[in-house]
Design a protein around this motif. Structure first.
Motif, PDB file in Angstrom:
ATOM      1  N   MET A 185      29.055   3.611  24.813  1.00 24.57           N
ATOM      2  CA  MET A 185      27.785   4.004  25.382  1.00 24.57           C
ATOM      3  C   MET A 185      26.727   3.006  24.919  1.00 24.57           C
ATOM      4  SD  MET A 185      25.700   7.510  24.679  1.00 24.57           S
ATOM      5  CE  MET A 185      25.840   8.446  26.150  1.00 24.57           C
ATOM      6  N   PRO A 186      25.991   2.402  25.823  1.00 24.27           N
ATOM      7  CA  PRO A 186      24.988   1.407  25.437  1.00 24.27           C
ATOM      8  C   PRO A 186      23.783   2.069  24.776  1.00 24.27           C
ATOM      9  CG  PRO A 186      24.951   1.752  27.798  1.00 24.27           C
ATOM     10  CD  PRO A 186      26.105   2.549  27.261  1.00 24.27           C
ATOM     11  N   LEU A 187      23.171   1.349  23.864  1.00 21.34           N
ATOM     12  CA  LEU A 187      21.960   1.845  23.215  1.00 21.34           C
ATOM     13  C   LEU A 187      20.775   1.597  24.122  1.00 21.34           C
ATOM     14  CD1 LEU A 187      22.516   0.511  19.600  1.00 21.34           C
ATOM     15  CD2 LEU A 187      22.836   2.831  20.423  1.00 21.34           C
ATOM     16  N   ARG A 188      19.824   2.504  24.078  1.00 24.90           N
ATOM     17  CA  ARG A 188      18.623   2.316  24.874  1.00 24.90           C
ATOM     18  C   ARG A 188      17.411   2.553  23.985  1.00 24.90           C
ATOM     19  NH1 ARG A 188      17.463   7.912  26.775  1.00 24.90           N
ATOM     20  NH2 ARG A 188      19.291   9.050  26.145  1.00 24.90           N
ATOM     21  N   SER A 189      16.314   1.991  24.370  1.00 23.69           N
ATOM     22  CA  SER A 189      15.125   2.186  23.543  1.00 23.69           C
ATOM     23  C   SER A 189      14.554   3.576  23.801  1.00 23.69           C
ATOM     24  CB  SER A 189      14.081   1.113  23.850  1.00 23.69           C
ATOM     25  OG  SER A 189      13.504   1.359  25.103  1.00 23.69           O
ATOM     26  N   VAL A 190      13.991   4.137  22.765  1.00 28.81           N
ATOM     27  CA  VAL A 190      13.417   5.469  22.859  1.00 28.81           C
ATOM     28  C   VAL A 190      11.965   5.381  22.432  1.00 28.81           C
ATOM     29  CG1 VAL A 190      13.550   7.817  21.981  1.00 28.81           C
ATOM     30  CG2 VAL A 190      15.645   6.513  22.321  1.00 28.81           C
ATOM     31  N   THR A 191      11.104   5.980  23.220  1.00 31.28           N
ATOM     32  CA  THR A 191       9.692   6.015  22.876  1.00 31.28           C
ATOM     33  C   THR A 191       9.498   7.100  21.827  1.00 31.28           C
ATOM     34  OG1 THR A 191       9.139   5.394  25.123  1.00 31.28           O
ATOM     35  CG2 THR A 191       7.358   6.349  23.776  1.00 31.28           C
ATOM     36  N   PRO A 192       8.893   6.779  20.677  1.00 29.03           N
ATOM     37  CA  PRO A 192       8.690   7.805  19.653  1.00 29.03           C
ATOM     38  C   PRO A 192       7.828   8.942  20.195  1.00 29.03           C
ATOM     39  CG  PRO A 192       7.955   5.638  18.886  1.00 29.03           C
ATOM     40  CD  PRO A 192       8.335   5.498  20.308  1.00 29.03           C
ATOM     41  N   GLN A 193       8.239  10.146  19.875  1.00 33.62           N
ATOM     42  CA  GLN A 193       7.496  11.329  20.277  1.00 33.62           C
ATOM     43  C   GLN A 193       6.707  11.847  19.078  1.00 33.62           C
ATOM     44  OE1 GLN A 193       7.507  12.569  23.499  1.00 33.62           O
ATOM     45  NE2 GLN A 193       8.574  10.662  23.868  1.00 33.62           N
ATOM     46  N   PRO A 194       5.563  12.480  19.325  1.00 30.34           N
ATOM     47  CA  PRO A 194       4.820  13.048  18.205  1.00 30.34           C
ATOM     48  C   PRO A 194       5.651  14.143  17.546  1.00 30.34           C
ATOM     49  CG  PRO A 194       3.874  13.726  20.300  1.00 30.34           C
ATOM     50  CD  PRO A 194       4.947  12.721  20.605  1.00 30.34           C
ATOM     51  N   SER A 195       5.437  14.341  16.245  1.00 30.94           N
ATOM     52  CA  SER A 195       6.191  15.390  15.569  1.00 30.94           C
ATOM     53  C   SER A 195       5.765  16.734  16.136  1.00 30.94           C
ATOM     54  CB  SER A 195       5.950  15.325  14.072  1.00 30.94           C
ATOM     55  OG  SER A 195       4.580  15.482  13.784  1.00 30.94           O
ATOM     56  N   ALA A 196       6.712  17.642  16.229  1.00 33.54           N
ATOM     57  CA  ALA A 196       6.429  18.971  16.763  1.00 33.54           C
ATOM     58  C   ALA A 196       7.125  20.010  15.902  1.00 33.54           C
ATOM     59  CB  ALA A 196       6.897  19.088  18.207  1.00 33.54           C
ATOM     60  N   VAL A 197       6.506  21.167  15.765  1.00 30.21           N
ATOM     61  CA  VAL A 197       7.061  22.266  14.992  1.00 30.21           C
ATOM     62  C   VAL A 197       6.964  23.531  15.825  1.00 30.21           C
ATOM     63  CG1 VAL A 197       6.740  23.663  12.915  1.00 30.21           C
ATOM     64  CG2 VAL A 197       6.406  21.197  12.807  1.00 30.21           C
ATOM     65  N   ALA A 198       8.092  24.252  15.941  1.00 27.52           N
ATOM     66  CA  ALA A 198       8.083  25.530  16.650  1.00 27.52           C
ATOM     67  C   ALA A 198       7.275  26.529  15.825  1.00 27.52           C
ATOM     68  CB  ALA A 198       9.505  26.040  16.842  1.00 27.52           C
ATOM     69  N   VAL A 199       6.573  27.429  16.499  1.00 24.81           N
ATOM     70  CA  VAL A 199       5.760  28.425  15.804  1.00 24.81           C
ATOM     71  C   VAL A 199       6.272  29.821  16.127  1.00 24.81           C
ATOM     72  CG1 VAL A 199       3.689  27.008  15.648  1.00 24.81           C
ATOM     73  CG2 VAL A 199       4.035  28.420  17.654  1.00 24.81           C
ATOM     74  N   ARG A 200       6.035  30.739  15.160  1.00 23.68           N
ATOM     75  CA  ARG A 200       6.425  32.137  15.385  1.00 23.68           C
ATOM     76  C   ARG A 200       5.752  32.649  16.636  1.00 23.68           C
ATOM     77  NH1 ARG A 200       5.149  32.843   9.843  1.00 23.68           N
ATOM     78  NH2 ARG A 200       3.162  33.604  10.555  1.00 23.68           N
ATOM     79  N   GLY A 201       6.465  33.438  17.388  1.00 24.77           N
ATOM     80  CA  GLY A 201       5.905  33.998  18.604  1.00 24.77           C
ATOM     81  C   GLY A 201       6.074  33.095  19.806  1.00 24.77           C
ATOM     82  N   GLY A 202       6.683  31.935  19.609  1.00 28.94           N
ATOM     83  CA  GLY A 202       6.942  31.020  20.709  1.00 28.94           C
ATOM     84  C   GLY A 202       5.972  29.861  20.768  1.00 28.94           C
ATOM     85  N   GLY A 203       6.358  28.884  21.532  1.00 26.41           N
ATOM     86  CA  GLY A 203       5.532  27.693  21.666  1.00 26.41           C
ATOM     87  C   GLY A 203       5.789  26.718  20.537  1.00 26.41           C
ATOM     88  N   ALA A 204       5.031  25.649  20.531  1.00 27.33           N
ATOM     89  CA  ALA A 204       5.175  24.632  19.485  1.00 27.33           C
ATOM     90  C   ALA A 204       3.852  23.928  19.276  1.00 27.33           C
ATOM     91  CB  ALA A 204       6.243  23.621  19.886  1.00 27.33           C
ATOM     92  N   LEU A 205       3.672  23.428  18.075  1.00 26.51           N
ATOM     93  CA  LEU A 205       2.521  22.598  17.757  1.00 26.51           C
ATOM     94  C   LEU A 205       3.006  21.169  17.649  1.00 26.51           C
ATOM     95  CD1 LEU A 205       0.637  24.570  14.951  1.00 26.51           C
ATOM     96  CD2 LEU A 205      -0.145  24.150  17.273  1.00 26.51           C
ATOM     97  N   GLU A 206       2.286  20.263  18.274  1.00 25.89           N
ATOM     98  CA  GLU A 206       2.545  18.839  18.111  1.00 25.89           C
ATOM     99  C   GLU A 206       1.400  18.281  17.283  1.00 25.89           C
ATOM    100  OE1 GLU A 206       2.915  16.958  21.900  1.00 25.89           O
ATOM    101  OE2 GLU A 206       4.542  18.276  22.542  1.00 25.89           O
ATOM    102  N   TYR A 207       1.673  17.259  16.496  1.00 23.10           N
ATOM    103  CA  TYR A 207       0.654  16.685  15.625  1.00 23.10           C
ATOM    104  C   TYR A 207       0.323  15.271  16.061  1.00 23.10           C
ATOM    105  CZ  TYR A 207       2.130  20.688  12.936  1.00 23.10           C
ATOM    106  OH  TYR A 207       2.442  21.968  12.554  1.00 23.10           O
TER     107      TYR A 207
END
Length: 152
Positions: free
Chosen positions: A1-23
């Protein structure tokens, strides 16, 4: 499988009750879900504020930062931006000094609670020794009296 570049994503944390926070850049980003309001789903939940004046002031500031002109008509999935200084420590990024201090304090309190539970004898098992009895008054060791068990 060839390697491909990946765009860094902001860090994210799931929160109680659903959803997520990104920083990003000193703020947390939250996307409103269906049925959520800026006041309860964001301000009360992530800042811990409960007094109406405080909640309203924080909601105005978050709305301003997020480009929200009408807080009664925010579409589902809209990006809400919350500055770190407003967040409760538990919602900060894992390496944030305020969160690290909060987690350390939480661990210390848990250790104290374990000691307190033991002091209340919760989780302590008492084993009765059926030996002795009669005229035997038991024994004292280390200042603790071991009462004899009655055989009658």
């Amino acid at each position: 499988m060839p390697l491909r570049s990946v765009t860094p994503q902001p860090s994210a944390v799931a929160v109680r009750g659903g959803g997520a926070l990104e920083y990003r850049d000193g703020e947390a980003v939250y996307r409103l879900r269906a049925g959520e309001a800026l006041y309860s789903a964001v301000v009360v939940r992530f800042t811990g504020q409960l007094h109406a004046a405080d909640v309203n002031a924080s909601a105005r500031e978050i709305a301003r930062r997020s480009g929200i002109t009408d807080v009664t008509a925010i579409p589902v999935g809209y990006t809400v931006r919350i500055p770190f200084d407003m967040l409760l420590p538990e919602y900060l990024p894992p390496a944030n000094p305020r969160r690290v201090a909060w987690e350390k304090e939480k661990e210390e309190l848990a250790a104290i609670r374990r000691v307190i539970r033991a002091a209340d004898l919760e989780g302590i098992h008492v084993i009765l020794d059926a030996g002795h009895g009669g005229a035997d008054t038991g024994a004292i060791a280390g200042g603790v009296w071991r009462a004899p068990t009655s055989t009658t």
